[in-house]
Design a protein around this motif. Sequence first.
Motif, mmCIF file in Angstrom:
data_model
loop_
_atom_site.group_PDB
_atom_site.id
_atom_site.type_symbol
_atom_site.label_atom_id
_atom_site.label_comp_id
_atom_site.label_asym_id
_atom_site.label_seq_id
_atom_site.Cartn_x
_atom_site.Cartn_y
_atom_site.Cartn_z
ATOM 1 N N LYS A 13 30.149 71.063 -69.060
ATOM 2 C CA LYS A 13 29.693 71.969 -68.004
ATOM 3 C C LYS A 13 29.241 73.279 -68.636
ATOM 4 C CE LYS A 13 32.289 72.672 -64.526
ATOM 5 N NZ LYS A 13 33.442 72.894 -63.637
ATOM 6 N N VAL A 14 28.080 73.753 -68.239
ATOM 7 C CA VAL A 14 27.509 74.954 -68.842
ATOM 8 C C VAL A 14 28.469 76.142 -68.736
ATOM 9 C CG1 VAL A 14 25.624 76.635 -68.714
ATOM 10 C CG2 VAL A 14 25.126 74.193 -68.485
ATOM 11 N N CYS A 17 31.269 75.607 -71.182
ATOM 12 C CA CYS A 17 30.725 75.738 -72.526
ATOM 13 C C CYS A 17 30.571 77.218 -72.893
ATOM 14 C CB CYS A 17 29.374 75.024 -72.584
ATOM 15 S SG CYS A 17 28.648 74.904 -74.219
ATOM 16 N N CYS A 39 26.254 72.392 -79.070
ATOM 17 C CA CYS A 39 25.937 72.407 -77.636
ATOM 18 C C CYS A 39 24.442 72.250 -77.337
ATOM 19 C CB CYS A 39 26.448 73.695 -77.004
ATOM 20 S SG CYS A 39 28.202 73.983 -77.318
ATOM 21 N N LYS A 40 23.595 72.922 -78.100
ATOM 22 C CA LYS A 40 22.158 72.860 -77.816
ATOM 23 C C LYS A 40 21.591 71.457 -78.022
ATOM 24 C CE LYS A 40 20.728 77.633 -78.505
ATOM 25 N NZ LYS A 40 19.793 78.511 -79.232
ATOM 26 N N HIS A 44 29.037 68.712 -77.451
ATOM 27 C CA HIS A 44 29.830 69.875 -77.052
ATOM 28 C C HIS A 44 31.107 69.979 -77.871
ATOM 29 C CE1 HIS A 44 27.135 71.172 -73.907
ATOM 30 N NE2 HIS A 44 26.849 69.884 -73.800
#
Length: 89
Positions: A13-14, A17, A39-40, A44
């Motif tokens: 989840k952004v 993160c 992450c990018k 994650h």
Amino acid sequence: MPTYLIEIPHSEKVSDCMHVINVFLTSGSHIISQAHWGCKDGVHKMWFIYDFDSKEQVLQSIPPLMRPQAQIVELNKFRIEDVSQYTTE
């Protein structure tokens, strides 16, 4: 002094993160602020490699909320001479 690879996964989840990244960046630890993040690229996890005296010292460098998820691996290098001693006959 042993070298350790530390891997810590976190939610995709952004908001989660971003929270985890912020926790590490604001921890005040120069070690943690040098972490690598996947992450990018949709992985994650964060990783860092650093020399510590022990796994206990590694754990102390990780924010308490992240310690249960942390995977800590002591790294080593092998020479040809090292490998030959493990050859079975």
